[in-house]
Design a protein around this motif. Sequence first.
Motif, PDB file in Angstrom:
ATOM      1  N   ILE A 423     -72.362 -36.933 -74.320  1.00 20.02           N
ATOM      2  CA  ILE A 423     -73.454 -35.973 -74.194  1.00 20.02           C
ATOM      3  C   ILE A 423     -72.959 -34.820 -73.326  1.00 20.02           C
ATOM      4  O   ILE A 423     -72.482 -35.050 -72.210  1.00 20.02           O
ATOM      5  CB  ILE A 423     -74.713 -36.614 -73.570  1.00 20.02           C
ATOM      6  N   VAL A 424     -73.025 -33.604 -73.849  1.00 16.49           N
ATOM      7  CA  VAL A 424     -72.525 -32.438 -73.123  1.00 16.49           C
ATOM      8  C   VAL A 424     -73.606 -31.372 -73.070  1.00 16.49           C
ATOM      9  O   VAL A 424     -74.454 -31.266 -73.957  1.00 16.49           O
ATOM     10  CB  VAL A 424     -71.250 -31.866 -73.780  1.00 16.49           C
ATOM     11  N   SER A 425     -73.572 -30.586 -72.008  1.00 17.32           N
ATOM     12  CA  SER A 425     -74.526 -29.494 -71.832  1.00 17.32           C
ATOM     13  C   SER A 425     -73.940 -28.211 -72.399  1.00 17.32           C
ATOM     14  O   SER A 425     -72.744 -27.936 -72.266  1.00 17.32           O
ATOM     15  CB  SER A 425     -74.867 -29.322 -70.351  1.00 17.32           C
ATOM     16  N   LEU A 426     -74.796 -27.407 -73.026  1.00 15.13           N
ATOM     17  CA  LEU A 426     -74.354 -26.136 -73.569  1.00 15.13           C
ATOM     18  C   LEU A 426     -74.210 -25.069 -72.494  1.00 15.13           C
ATOM     19  O   LEU A 426     -73.737 -23.963 -72.769  1.00 15.13           O
ATOM     20  CB  LEU A 426     -75.337 -25.647 -74.644  1.00 15.13           C
ATOM     21  N   ASN A 427     -74.628 -25.389 -71.280  1.00 10.40           N
ATOM     22  CA  ASN A 427     -74.515 -24.405 -70.202  1.00 10.40           C
ATOM     23  C   ASN A 427     -73.089 -24.288 -69.677  1.00 10.40           C
ATOM     24  O   ASN A 427     -72.723 -23.282 -69.080  1.00 10.40           O
ATOM     25  CB  ASN A 427     -75.450 -24.777 -69.041  1.00 10.40           C
ATOM     26  N   GLY A 428     -72.279 -25.317 -69.876  1.00  8.04           N
ATOM     27  CA  GLY A 428     -70.911 -25.281 -69.370  1.00  8.04           C
ATOM     28  C   GLY A 428     -69.999 -24.502 -70.291  1.00  8.04           C
ATOM     29  O   GLY A 428     -70.348 -24.118 -71.417  1.00  8.04           O
ATOM     30  N   ARG A 466     -80.286 -27.094 -75.769  1.00  8.29           N
ATOM     31  CA  ARG A 466     -79.524 -27.004 -74.525  1.00  8.29           C
ATOM     32  C   ARG A 466     -78.530 -28.154 -74.351  1.00  8.29           C
ATOM     33  O   ARG A 466     -77.767 -28.158 -73.402  1.00  8.29           O
ATOM     34  CB  ARG A 466     -80.489 -26.986 -73.331  1.00  8.29           C
ATOM     35  N   VAL A 467     -78.577 -29.136 -75.238  1.00  7.71           N
ATOM     36  CA  VAL A 467     -77.732 -30.323 -75.090  1.00  7.71           C
ATOM     37  C   VAL A 467     -77.109 -30.650 -76.439  1.00  7.71           C
ATOM     38  O   VAL A 467     -77.758 -30.530 -77.492  1.00  7.71           O
ATOM     39  CB  VAL A 467     -78.543 -31.527 -74.570  1.00  7.71           C
ATOM     40  N   ASP A 483     -82.977 -30.833 -77.497  1.00  4.11           N
ATOM     41  CA  ASP A 483     -83.510 -30.091 -76.360  1.00  4.11           C
ATOM     42  C   ASP A 483     -83.185 -30.760 -75.032  1.00  4.11           C
ATOM     43  O   ASP A 483     -82.827 -30.089 -74.060  1.00  4.11           O
ATOM     44  CB  ASP A 483     -85.033 -29.928 -76.501  1.00  4.11           C
ATOM     45  N   ALA A 484     -83.338 -32.087 -74.960  1.00  2.00           N
ATOM     46  CA  ALA A 484     -83.142 -32.754 -73.670  1.00  2.00           C
ATOM     47  C   ALA A 484     -82.938 -34.239 -73.886  1.00  2.00           C
ATOM     48  O   ALA A 484     -83.333 -34.812 -74.914  1.00  2.00           O
ATOM     49  CB  ALA A 484     -84.336 -32.521 -72.751  1.00  2.00           C
TER      50      ALA A 484
END
Length: 783
Positions: A423-428, A466-467, A483-484
């Motif tokens: 699981i990775v965040s799109l913010n990084g 976002r994820v 989304d989360a």
Amino acid sequence: MDDLLQEFIAETRETLEALSGEIVLWEAQPADRARLDAIFRFVHTVKGSCGFLDLPRLGKLAHSAEDVLAAVRDGHRTPDTALVNAVLAIVDRIGELTEAIAAGIPLDDTTEDLLIAALAEDAAPVKPATPAPVEGQTTTGTPQSRVANRSVRLGVELLDRMMAGMSEMVLARNELARRLRDAAPDPRVEGALERLSLTVAEMRDTITRTRMQRIEALFSAIPRMVRDTATPLGKQVALAIEGSDVELDREMIELLRDPLVHIIRNSVDHGIEMPNERRAAGKKENGRLVVSARQSGNRILIEIADDGRGIDVDRVVAKAVRSGLHTEADVSRMDDVQRLELIYCPGLSSRDTVSATSGRGVGMDVVRANIEQIGGRIALRNMPGRGLVITLQVPLTLTIIPTIIVAVGAQRFALPRQSVEEIVSLNGGAVRIDPLGDSRVATVRGQRLPLVALGDLLDIPTEDPRVLVIMATREGNFAMAIDAVLDTEELVVKPAAPAVMASGLYAGQTLPDSGLPLLLLDSGGIAAVAGLRFAPTMGDTADEAQVAEETGVTALLFDDLDGARRAIALGVVDRVETAPAAMIRTTGGRRHLTVEGGVIPLIAVAEPAGGEGVAVLRLTDGFAEIGYAIAEPHEIVTLPIAIAPARDRPGIVGVAVIDGEQIEVIDPHALFAGEAPVSSERPLCLLRCDGSGWMETFLRPVLEASGYRCAPWSPGGPATPGTVTLAMDDGPPDVAADTVLTLRRQVAATPGSDSIYRYDRTALIAALEARMNRFGGSKRNAA
């Protein structure tokens, strides 16, 4: 085999207890056929089981008693006292041997021949000899103490109630844990909750195992089935069974028995060829059938693969039309998958004649209906001439599995933890998402994965995800945008409604501690519905090499700037992006594109259209990078094996036929070597005709054969860059001299004339090529 032996011991004990009084009552009433049949069935069952379990002593005793009882049933013998005593002695000995096997104690066999001899019609009463006692055995030959029976037979309904109660206990534990998280921490309560959780987990595993049985119980009958089917047909089949230790719900095993029987019979009868046909096809005379089982995430996969002829799809289509199941118009609109799935049509058989095993048109439709009824799916992988692989995907019903709860818009779903790789965040900065035609690709730490937006797939309104969840399937991995991530829970999975399971997206339903039902997503189903295509994998190394050799390269199909549709290997495409027109400049004698503070060469077969941006393929070989300007990307395709080579087309490796259309395939080696492809638009020659018809009849075929287009010149026509007008030297001088190539009728030229004799073909083509090069319109001029 140990499980089967324990089951045999338990069944034999139960039957002996019920049968002991029946034999005595049968002696009192010899005409009681029901009791005789019960005794006969017991010894017959023991004899059959002993042959399978390799227990020759038990089998010999049971066989002897069976022969005597069969004679009584046929009326050839009368059940007198001597016969009843002999049968009782045999039954007692079977019981003694069963207990000895259960205890692992050796038992002397010196008396067994005497017991068998006492069954003879003219035998005198024989008193069994008393063997010398051995350790663990009394003087009567009976074990000192019977091994305690540790098995109990339970009905499936009782097991269902136990599982339902266990699921409620898990939900109550989850609810208690959630409430404690919201309350003030209390170490004593938390310690009690931890002990409760451990106990619940242990009970969960124990109760779950009560319903599970090794799939060996389903596979054990396959060897005999294959032999009985192949022998009358004159075929030789080598059978391999893999994964017999996989465990599956007992009831599920029974439900799978009939579909598996039909599929295997079809493989032997329809799929595997006759030995002479296999020799003619370059195959071994012995066909190969592989039946395997394995667990994949929250599903059990059963594969039946043969190396036969595969499914003749054209024959199936013709049979469907001939049978009136579909019309010609219907099948013409079907894709390859739909045409293959015609095999599921009720009443359709690929055989024209009815035999003992096939031809009745009752089969694959019932198989699929039975599999889908239990929440499973059936998939076909057809390899004409090389075989067929049928995969049965069966969900793990009534099973508690760890899950991850995710949110998409206002909806909540559960994901099996076994299917989640990461699981990775799109913010990084480790994730990049690029458009690729109508789809998108996610690059996670250098690995490119197809991207599926769960909200778009399920038509759920949502904001920008976002994820990313990296989901694993048997064919490959893909990224799923959500989304989360909300929570992790251990949940009880049950089949959902048939209409929900038929969508292929879900593996079942569950009820978390919130009390709101959740659907459990199936990663393989999501990939299938989203249209993701992965390279097929085969279990055999040689098959893998053959498939790799016979599978074309994956390529990106796009419209080029000159209007032609072309393809380029997807492996060299790093990304597809829109570059501002201001970033493209011609410097140093060629086009360059400004990217990220540097410049890279830009290839374009025609002048990019004006506008805010230009679609650019960023190509890389791992070290260098170049750009390729295009009009529009389309889709990802698999190139066919056969590609016609291109001649006199720098930058084009060949021509492939995709969906009936001829597509030029870009040569990436030539691109990085500096050879740019040229426009497929042939240079235009305008013919200034004089009314004699000579240019249309003599000149035009020569020019078109040399790769030029021809059109009649018209006064006042628009001037097209890169065109040359051909005119006779005695024609009117109304054409610009710098764009005209003059032809003369006489062989000798007048002094100072640059005209060309009209029948000097070599000079004509050379002059035309030079004139085209001067204006940048040559068919060999790199863009």
